[in-house]
Scaffold this motif. Structure first.
Motif, PDB file in Angstrom:
ATOM      1  N   ASN A 190     -27.302 -24.226 -90.581  1.00 57.04           N
ATOM      2  CA  ASN A 190     -26.211 -25.189 -90.419  1.00 57.04           C
ATOM      3  C   ASN A 190     -25.992 -25.539 -88.949  1.00 57.04           C
ATOM      4  O   ASN A 190     -26.379 -24.803 -88.044  1.00 57.04           O
ATOM      5  CB  ASN A 190     -24.923 -24.633 -91.039  1.00 57.04           C
ATOM      6  CG  ASN A 190     -25.037 -24.504 -92.541  1.00 57.04           C
ATOM      7  OD1 ASN A 190     -24.935 -23.414 -93.086  1.00 57.04           O
ATOM      8  ND2 ASN A 190     -25.279 -25.599 -93.219  1.00 57.04           N
ATOM      9  N   ASP A 244     -31.333 -34.698 -96.226  1.00 60.45           N
ATOM     10  CA  ASP A 244     -29.995 -34.881 -95.652  1.00 60.45           C
ATOM     11  C   ASP A 244     -29.377 -36.194 -96.126  1.00 60.45           C
ATOM     12  O   ASP A 244     -30.070 -37.201 -96.225  1.00 60.45           O
ATOM     13  CB  ASP A 244     -30.071 -34.934 -94.114  1.00 60.45           C
ATOM     14  CG  ASP A 244     -29.881 -33.566 -93.493  1.00 60.45           C
ATOM     15  OD1 ASP A 244     -29.516 -32.630 -94.232  1.00 60.45           O
ATOM     16  OD2 ASP A 244     -30.099 -33.442 -92.276  1.00 60.45           O
ATOM     17  N   SER A 295     -18.854 -27.167-103.859  1.00 60.41           N
ATOM     18  CA  SER A 295     -19.322 -27.834-102.639  1.00 60.41           C
ATOM     19  C   SER A 295     -19.400 -29.337-102.834  1.00 60.41           C
ATOM     20  O   SER A 295     -19.692 -29.823-103.936  1.00 60.41           O
ATOM     21  CB  SER A 295     -20.711 -27.295-102.295  1.00 60.41           C
ATOM     22  OG  SER A 295     -21.344 -28.124-101.350  1.00 60.41           O
ATOM     23  N   PHE A 349     -31.787 -29.387 -81.851  1.00 56.20           N
ATOM     24  CA  PHE A 349     -32.493 -30.563 -82.367  1.00 56.20           C
ATOM     25  C   PHE A 349     -31.523 -31.373 -83.214  1.00 56.20           C
ATOM     26  O   PHE A 349     -30.913 -30.835 -84.142  1.00 56.20           O
ATOM     27  CB  PHE A 349     -33.705 -30.138 -83.197  1.00 56.20           C
ATOM     28  CG  PHE A 349     -34.776 -29.484 -82.362  1.00 56.20           C
ATOM     29  CD1 PHE A 349     -35.526 -30.236 -81.468  1.00 56.20           C
ATOM     30  CD2 PHE A 349     -35.015 -28.113 -82.439  1.00 56.20           C
ATOM     31  CE1 PHE A 349     -36.508 -29.641 -80.676  1.00 56.20           C
ATOM     32  CE2 PHE A 349     -35.987 -27.509 -81.653  1.00 56.20           C
ATOM     33  CZ  PHE A 349     -36.736 -28.278 -80.771  1.00 56.20           C
TER      34      PHE A 349
HETATM   35  C1  UD1 Z   1     -25.895 -28.246 -95.843  1.00 57.36           C
HETATM   36  C2  UD1 Z   1     -26.529 -28.411 -97.192  1.00 57.36           C
HETATM   37  C3  UD1 Z   1     -25.451 -28.453 -98.235  1.00 57.36           C
HETATM   38  C4  UD1 Z   1     -24.627 -27.179 -98.178  1.00 57.36           C
HETATM   39  C5  UD1 Z   1     -24.077 -26.975 -96.772  1.00 57.36           C
HETATM   40  C6  UD1 Z   1     -23.458 -25.602 -96.693  1.00 57.36           C
HETATM   41  C7  UD1 Z   1     -28.630 -29.622 -96.797  1.00 57.36           C
HETATM   42  C8  UD1 Z   1     -29.370 -30.887 -97.042  1.00 57.36           C
HETATM   43  N1  UD1 Z   1     -27.350 -29.603 -97.222  1.00 57.36           N
HETATM   44  O1  UD1 Z   1     -25.067 -29.376 -95.645  1.00 57.36           O
HETATM   45  O2  UD1 Z   1     -26.013 -28.591 -99.521  1.00 57.36           O
HETATM   46  O3  UD1 Z   1     -23.558 -27.264 -99.087  1.00 57.36           O
HETATM   47  O4  UD1 Z   1     -25.128 -27.060 -95.818  1.00 57.36           O
HETATM   48  O5  UD1 Z   1     -22.798 -25.426 -95.497  1.00 57.36           O
HETATM   49  O6  UD1 Z   1     -29.150 -28.691 -96.243  1.00 57.36           O
HETATM   50  N2  UD1 Z   1     -28.055 -31.011 -88.029  1.00 57.36           N
HETATM   51  C9  UD1 Z   1     -28.745 -31.309 -86.879  1.00 57.36           C
HETATM   52  N3  UD1 Z   1     -29.447 -30.309 -86.293  1.00 57.36           N
HETATM   53  C10 UD1 Z   1     -29.481 -29.038 -86.771  1.00 57.36           C
HETATM   54  C11 UD1 Z   1     -28.766 -28.740 -87.961  1.00 57.36           C
HETATM   55  C12 UD1 Z   1     -28.060 -29.763 -88.562  1.00 57.36           C
HETATM   56  O7  UD1 Z   1     -28.772 -32.445 -86.407  1.00 57.36           O
HETATM   57  O8  UD1 Z   1     -30.162 -28.202 -86.177  1.00 57.36           O
HETATM   58  C13 UD1 Z   1     -27.293 -32.086 -88.675  1.00 57.36           C
HETATM   59  C14 UD1 Z   1     -27.720 -32.348 -90.105  1.00 57.36           C
HETATM   60  O9  UD1 Z   1     -28.752 -33.258 -90.146  1.00 57.36           O
HETATM   61  C15 UD1 Z   1     -26.411 -32.883 -90.697  1.00 57.36           C
HETATM   62  C16 UD1 Z   1     -25.315 -32.159 -89.906  1.00 57.36           C
HETATM   63  O10 UD1 Z   1     -25.952 -31.672 -88.738  1.00 57.36           O
HETATM   64  O11 UD1 Z   1     -26.297 -34.241 -90.445  1.00 57.36           O
HETATM   65  C17 UD1 Z   1     -24.714 -31.001 -90.663  1.00 57.36           C
HETATM   66  O12 UD1 Z   1     -25.763 -30.168 -91.125  1.00 57.36           O
HETATM   67  P1  UD1 Z   1     -25.485 -28.784 -91.886  1.00 57.36           P
HETATM   68  O13 UD1 Z   1     -24.520 -27.972 -91.095  1.00 57.36           O
HETATM   69  O14 UD1 Z   1     -26.799 -28.176 -92.198  1.00 57.36           O
HETATM   70  O15 UD1 Z   1     -24.712 -29.210 -93.198  1.00 57.36           O
HETATM   71  P2  UD1 Z   1     -25.119 -30.251 -94.363  1.00 57.36           P
HETATM   72  O16 UD1 Z   1     -26.465 -30.799 -94.170  1.00 57.36           O
HETATM   73  O17 UD1 Z   1     -24.011 -31.218 -94.480  1.00 57.36           O
END
Ligand code: UD1
Length: 336
Positions: free
Chosen positions: A201, A299, A126, A218
């Motif tokens: 995610n 994040d 990852s 959110f």
């Molecule tokens: C997350 C993990 C990462 C992992 C990956 C697996 C964290 C800090 N990182 O990555 O280690 O390898 O998942 O898929 O958890 N977001 C929103 N609202 C939401 C959910 C997410 O705004 O309800 C934003 C997050 O702040 C981020 C982006 O969407 O900026 C992507 O988030 P996410 O899909 O959770 O992935 P990562 O944070 O990149």
């Protein structure tokens, strides 16, 4: 055609990879303990490909059971290892479970491969190993940062375990693929991400908000130093990611023993959370409801890949656009 074991082959990325392998004519042996997947996915893989993978409901931490798989199917040419836990917050709460499952599973697998003289391994790593990078885009030479979570650390340790095993002279060749943010679903809408309970995610939360399955999305933070203030990621369609595994295998098969290499698998484009929402809105009559809230602890602000190494060496290119990713994710969510 040769036989390939896919651990975690009924999971999100594993099932899409099984489809691509079967379509290329490989025999597929799926090993999955169903801890984060459902048996129905097996039927769906069959429906898409018209071919039947062999399935073992086995935990990779069960060394005896894993050994039996290799004994029952001699001449396995490679393993693609997905089976692992992946929820960041859960890993902070249950570190021992994460280290046990993710690291011990890999060690068992390497031992079994050694014993069965199976030489080729593609490992599911990852971009989390890069942490908050100092320079973008991230190349494979970008220095790694201390892991921000036990989950992230298991990926770093696993890469080290593979490297050290190969250095020791074991007859194993391996490639670690560092995935950026896999999203999207199979164009048939028969396979996709299947989070248990509340998703962590972004994309499943976007599709649920889009279809009114949750009140709103959110958005975590709008004060980042980015084009619109929301965090940037390199979203990659899961089918493109699946194809990268086939290309990695093709390359691995051509190498001499004691080979190890690492490839970033992303599109090379960073998109903000608001851009993902905009893209999803193109599929909707009414824009999806969202609210901007505080940043999510842990994040990173922005990360996206330089995937030129995979483009050149593996002859792999991402084909799907962000709009394809949001559209296929939505079609899948509708089908659930
Ligand atoms: C997350 C993990 C990462 C992992 C990956 C697996 C964290 C800090 N990182 O990555 O280690 O390898 O998942 O898929 O958890 N977001 C929103 N609202 C939401 C959910 C997410 O705004 O309800 C934003 C997050 O702040 C981020 C982006 O969407 O900026 C992507 O988030 P996410 O899909 O959770 O992935 P990562 O944070 O990149």
């Amino acid at each position: 055609m040769s036989s390939i074991i896919i651990t975690g082959g009924l999971g999100y990325i594993g099932s899409h990879t099984a489809v691509e392998l079967l379509n290329c004519g490989y025999n597929v042996i799926i090993v999955d303990n169903l801890s984060n997947s459902v048996p129905k996915t097996l039927d769906r893989i069959k429906k898409i490909t018209g071919k039947e993978p062999i399935f073992f409901e086995i935990d990779v931490c069960d060394k005896n059971a894993l050994t039996d798989v290799f004994k029952q199917h001699s001449g396995i040419s490679a393993v693609i290892h997905f089976a692992a836990y992946k929820a960041v917050a859960e890993s902070v709460a249950k570190p021992l479970e994460y280290y046990k499952n993710n690291v011990m599973g890999l060690i068992n697998l390497l031992e079994c491969m050694n014993e069965a003289n199976c030489q080729n391994l593609v490992f599911s790593s990852s971009c989390t190993v890069y942490g908050e990078p100092d320079l973008l885009p991230v190349t494979e030479k970008t220095p790694l940062k201390p892991a921000a979570s036990p989950y992230g650390n298991t990926k770093k340790i696993s890469e080290d375990v593979i490297f050290d095993t190969i250095q020791s002279g074991a007859k194993i060749k391996a490639i670690s693929l560092r995935y950026f943010n896999p999203v999207g679903a199979h164009p048939s809408a028969l396979l996709g991400e299947l989070p248990q309970g509340t998703p962590n995610n972004l994309m499943p939360l976007v599709t649920q908000a889009a279809l009114g399955k949750r009140e709103k999305l959110f958005v975590y933070g709008s004060d980042y130093n980015t084009k619109d203030g929301t965090a940037i990621r390199d979203y990659i369609h899961v089918s493109d990611l699946a194809v990268a595994h086939i290309k990695a295998l093709d390359w691995l098969f051509k190498q001499e023993s004691c080979f190890y290499d690492i490839f970033n698998i992303g599109t090379g484009t960073g998109n903000s959370v608001l851009e993902v929402i905009e893209s999803m809105n193109k599929n909707l009559e009414k824009p999806l409801p969202y609210e901007i809230v505080a940043r999510r602890p842990g994040d990173v602000e922005k990360i996206y890949a330089n995937s030129e190494k995979a483009n050149k060496v593996l002859d792999w290119q991402a084909k799907y656009t962000l709009d394809d990713m949001t559209k296929t994710s939505l079609d899948w969510e509708k089908n659930l």
